[in-house]
Motif scaffolding. Structure first.
Motif, PDB file in Angstrom:
ATOM      1  N   VAL A  91       0.837  -1.203   0.000  1.00 35.82           N
ATOM      2  CA  VAL A  91       0.000   0.000   0.000  1.00 35.82           C
ATOM      3  C   VAL A  91       0.868   1.247   0.000  1.00 35.82           C
ATOM      4  N   LEU A 151      -8.147   1.587  -0.779  1.00 32.12           N
ATOM      5  CA  LEU A 151      -7.227   2.106   0.229  1.00 32.12           C
ATOM      6  C   LEU A 151      -6.021   2.762  -0.433  1.00 32.12           C
ATOM      7  N   GLU A 221      -2.238   4.138   6.363  1.00 34.13           N
ATOM      8  CA  GLU A 221      -2.850   2.821   6.143  1.00 34.13           C
ATOM      9  C   GLU A 221      -3.194   2.147   7.461  1.00 34.13           C
ATOM     10  N   GLY A 230      -9.705  -0.126   6.135  1.00 30.32           N
ATOM     11  CA  GLY A 230      -8.568  -0.663   5.398  1.00 30.32           C
ATOM     12  C   GLY A 230      -8.953  -1.927   4.651  1.00 30.32           C
TER      13      GLY A 230
END
Length: 290
Positions: A91, A151, A221, A230
């Protein structure tokens, strides 16, 4: 043709010199390398299946069988911690890469064209910067829904504005340099000038910012995962592990402590690496350390 050759932004060995002078940067590189290797080789390093539940081992403290204990579903915390590194690094890296590409393109465009285009782009940047990073990410993630792709998009949107500002400032200075003027005199188009002559001379600033803001992306995150926006369960993420352990923090301290340490170490490693990269491209810092 030599007149239009862009100057080198930093010496080829500047990074190596900065690493040698800043010994803490080696600590950051070592920690980050260990985290990346753990994420890549998670199937071989994890002692248990991170999704396997066994209520008989519910909330087991750290022991020889479960080094970091188990959670409220009997899942091994160490295994989930290792697999959680995959999500956090993925991420953080993808979101920052997207923000870096979009932000740099907009910043170069605003700085090179100027005028109404510059005012419009910087006006949008000011709007984005008026929101706290976590609040803006929360708003976007809530609208898009909880998933890995959403996300990444939410975090990327929150990180675009800093890259626009960092790319715009050197572009304004570089477009007046002789090599750009020479290229313009030879009939080169604006896209070639921006992509071939201006971009290589300011990309180092963007890369340094990317290494520093990747740490911010990982924190965002974890924060979004903590509040349930998330990656959906039962996937292992550090933020969701902290949220699950928060309900049993008085009885099972290990559920929140170990994921928090993982986030701390990752952010520290990225910040140390970012400091070394900044020293390598900033001549003032290089002269102070020499």
């Amino acid at each position: 043709m030599s007149a239009i050759a862009a100057p080198v932004a930093a010496r080829p060995n500047a990074l190596w010199q900065a690493l040698c002078k800043n010994r803490l940067s080696w600590l950051g590189i070592g920690l980050l390398l260990l985290i990346v290797l753990a994420a890549v080789f998670a199937p071989w390093l994890a002692p248990h299946d991170p999704l396997s539940q066994n209520i008989a081992y519910r909330l087991e403290p750290p022991s020889a069988e479960f080094w970091l204990g188990t959670d409220s579903y009997g899942r091994d915390v160490l295994s989930r911690l290792i697999y959680g590194a995959r999500v956090s690094l993925l991420v953080g890296f993808v979101a920052i890469l997207i923000a870096m590409c979009i932000g740099s393109a907009l910043g170069i465009l605003a700085g090179y064209v100027g005028g109404v285009v510059d005012q419009f782009i910087m006006g949008l940047v000011d709007v984005l910067l008026s929101f706290p990073t976590l609040l803006l990410g929360l708003m976007v993630a809530a609208m898009l829904g909880a998933s890995l792709e959403n996300l990444i998009i939410a975090i990327a949107i929150t990180e675009i504005a800093p890259f626009v500002r960092v790319a715009r400032a050197p572009t304004i200075a570089l477009k007046q340099r002789d090599f750009v003027e020479a290229g313009r005199a030879l009939g080169y188009g604006p896209f070639r000038l921006m992509g071939v002559h201006i971009l290589p001379n300011m990309i180092s600033d963007v890369v340094v910012l990317g290494s520093l803001w990747m740490a911010s992306a990982i924190r965002t995150e974890a924060s979004l995962s903590f509040i349930g926006l998330g990656v959906p369960p039962p996937a292992a993420t550090w933020g969701s592990m902290i949220r699950e352990g928060f309900e049993n923090i008085l009885d099972a301290w290990w559920l929140t402590v170990f994921p928090s340490i993982a986030i701390l170490v990752t952010v520290l490693a990225l910040n140390l690496l970012g400091d070394a990269l900044r020293d390598a491209i900033d001549p003032k810092l290089r002269s102070e350390r020499s």
